[in-house]
Motif scaffolding. Structure first.
Motif, PDB file in Angstrom:
ATOM      1  N   ASN A 297       0.812  -1.213   0.000  1.00  0.00           N
ATOM      2  CA  ASN A 297       0.000   0.000   0.000  1.00  0.00           C
ATOM      3  C   ASN A 297       0.850   1.270   0.000  1.00  0.00           C
ATOM      4  OD1 ASN A 297       0.167  -1.215   2.877  1.00  0.00           O
ATOM      5  ND2 ASN A 297      -0.043   0.983   3.265  1.00  0.00           N
ATOM      6  N   HIS A 368      -1.521   2.937  -2.204  1.00  0.00           N
ATOM      7  CA  HIS A 368      -2.129   2.078  -3.216  1.00  0.00           C
ATOM      8  C   HIS A 368      -3.220   1.252  -2.550  1.00  0.00           C
ATOM      9  CE1 HIS A 368      -1.558  -0.954  -6.747  1.00  0.00           C
ATOM     10  NE2 HIS A 368      -2.592  -0.152  -6.914  1.00  0.00           N
ATOM     11  N   HIS A 370      -6.413  -1.629  -2.850  1.00  0.00           N
ATOM     12  CA  HIS A 370      -6.736  -2.838  -3.606  1.00  0.00           C
ATOM     13  C   HIS A 370      -8.126  -3.351  -3.272  1.00  0.00           C
ATOM     14  CE1 HIS A 370      -3.221  -4.080  -5.864  1.00  0.00           C
ATOM     15  NE2 HIS A 370      -2.446  -3.771  -4.854  1.00  0.00           N
ATOM     16  N   SER A 374      -8.330  -7.136  -7.563  1.00  0.00           N
ATOM     17  CA  SER A 374      -7.129  -6.505  -8.116  1.00  0.00           C
ATOM     18  C   SER A 374      -5.870  -7.082  -7.482  1.00  0.00           C
ATOM     19  CB  SER A 374      -7.172  -4.979  -7.917  1.00  0.00           C
ATOM     20  OG  SER A 374      -7.017  -4.617  -6.548  1.00  0.00           O
ATOM     21  N   PHE A 375      -5.931  -7.380  -6.179  1.00  0.00           N
ATOM     22  CA  PHE A 375      -4.775  -7.957  -5.510  1.00  0.00           C
ATOM     23  C   PHE A 375      -4.526  -9.382  -5.999  1.00  0.00           C
ATOM     24  CE2 PHE A 375      -2.625 -10.000  -1.850  1.00  0.00           C
ATOM     25  CZ  PHE A 375      -1.504  -9.193  -1.817  1.00  0.00           C
ATOM     26  N   GLU A 378      -2.736  -9.251  -9.251  1.00  0.00           N
ATOM     27  CA  GLU A 378      -1.332  -8.862  -9.106  1.00  0.00           C
ATOM     28  C   GLU A 378      -0.475 -10.029  -8.607  1.00  0.00           C
ATOM     29  OE1 GLU A 378       0.344  -5.810  -9.694  1.00  0.00           O
ATOM     30  OE2 GLU A 378      -1.481  -5.563 -10.867  1.00  0.00           O
TER      31      GLU A 378
END
Length: 446
Positions: A297, A368, A370, A374-375, A378
């Protein structure tokens, strides 16, 4: 206050342009301007004649052959407030632009705020608009259609009521049913890519765990890492350890590139931690467990976050624990008051990748956020499977357990080491440890 009409060529774009727009979006913007005209004045730094907000609008007007543009001049504006003005000025960035009614008129005009009714607002945005207008004056505006509906700038109108300012307004005279859509269509997005990045200042946001009367604790460590270590005799690495309180307490290896004591960056301490990491890798190989608490983050770009995740892959045998900030809490919290204080929560202006920025003590700090989706995307790109996902009690942060399911290629690993172990330092220096760390790491891939 009426905007001034000036030659387009007399105003200059900023070196950074915080708005990205593609060719299709630019064509849509041109068509909107042809249909409605330039109903939202461009904001301009009066001292430098540099555009604060309205870069793409000015460019589109020029492409349409227009030679003049309406502007509001702003005096003494900081880069932080330039970015904020840009986001307010581009209503599509706002979660809600506010709703209400106003007087029916034609063109640019000014009315007492009592002539307007506002039925829906975003309180946190209204608060920040009030702060900006208190500093720089009444340099924003709204748009009202020929039925008296506010189609742009409802939050601004509410701020005018709170500050007892007259309302700057543009009245649409034609019967344009699509005015709201034209003003709020997808004309690009705000981006932090071109703003200054001083990665080393991110460490100033480190939390001081287990210190003082409150002894601030880590949910990741308390709920996940410590129970794991109690069940498994494991050597572990805390990557991005902050002040390393838990790693020291539990006997782990730790690395923090930007450890601070007050405002002082402890670079020598960082080098010693890197030396110890190399020794542990030489002596024992990869770690049974890698912990990355409140690091993803605090990255300032997608490249930086992927480099962190790749390093977790490099150093872990299999298991990894990670924590970060949730997108949902950032969005929902913007319009809620805290139970304890009754004050509005922070406003997070996020770009398309979920990054927000705030300007403090002369530096930009980035966060950042999430979603679970989205996490998951990634970490899968970084060679992991998302095993578990949980939220802390306030649901502002997440804790995740990852399992390594793919080894990085040597090329991916080297790229991550080159990034993470050669991070920038004040005065134009860099860590410059990537080459000697790679000499150790590459043995893991032989």
């Amino acid at each position: 206050m009426f905007p001034k009409v000036v030659p387009i060529d007399s105003i200059k774009p900023a070196d950074y342009n915080p708005r990205k727009i593609n060719e299709k979006q630019f064509e849509k913007l041109k068509q909107s301007l042809k249909k409605l005209g330039c109903v939202i004045p461009v904001l301009v730094n009066e001292e430098e004649n540099i555009i604060i907000a309205g870069h793409q609008r000015s460019k589109a007007l020029k492409a349409l052959g227009e030679t003049e543009v309406p502007v509001f001049y702003v005096k003494g504006v900081s880069i932080y407030d330039e970015a904020r003005f840009n986001q307010f000025h581009n209503g599509i960035d706002l979660g809600s632009d506010g709703e209400g009614t106003g007087p029916i008129d034609n063109g640019f005009c000014e009315y007492p705020n009592s002539e307007f009714e506002v039925t829906k607002i975003s309180p946190s945005y209204v608060k920040l608009i009030c702060q900006l207008m208190n500093k720089y004056g009444n340099v924003l505006s709204c748009v009202v259609d020929d039925k008296g509906k506010i189609v742009y700038g409802g939050n601004y109108v509410k701020a005018c009521k709170l500050l007892d300012f007259d309302v700057n307004m543009y009245g649409l005279s034609n019967n344009e049913d699509k005015a709201y859509k034209l003003l709020h269509d997808d004309y690009g997005e705000f981006s932090y890519e071109n703003l200054e990045k001083e990665t080393f200042v991110q460490g100033l946001a480190q939390m001081h765990r287990l210190k003082g009367e409150k002894k601030l604790k880590s949910t990741l460590y308390e709920k996940h890492v410590i129970p794991y270590l109690e069940q498994n005799k494991s050597n572990f690495l805390d990557f991005g350890a902050g002040q390393a309180a838990y790693a020291k307490l539990l006997g782990g290896t730790y690395v923090e590139f930007f450890m601070h004591k007050g405002d002082k960056l402890l670079v020598n301490r960082g080098h010693k931690m890197i030396d110890n990491l190399k020794k542990q890798l030489n002596d024992n190989g990869r770690f049974d467990l890698v912990v990355c608490d409140s690091v993803v983050n605090s990255t300032d770009s997608m490249d930086a976050e992927m480099a962190v995740l790749h390093c977790l892959n490099i150093f872990a045998k299999k298991d990894v624990f990670v924590s970060g900030r949730t997108m949902e809490s950032a969005i929902s919290g913007m319009n809620l008051k805290t139970k304890a204080t009754g004050r509005l929560n922070r406003s997070y202006f996020m770009d398309e990748n979920g990054f927000s920025g705030s300007y403090r003590k002369g530096h930009w700090f980035y966060q950042h956020f999430h979603t679970k989706e989205s996490f998951k995307k990634e970490v899968e790109n970084a060679g992991f499977k998302l095993v578990s996902w949980s939220l802390n009690s306030g649901q502002t942060g997440f804790q995740a357990k990852l399992e390594k399911v793919r080894e990085l290629t040597p090329e991916e690993a080297k790229s991550a080491i080159d990034f993470e172990f050669n991070l920038p330092l004040p005065g134009g220096r860099r860590y410059n440890r990537h080459e000697d760390v790679w000499e150790v790491v590459k043995k893991l891939y032989e």
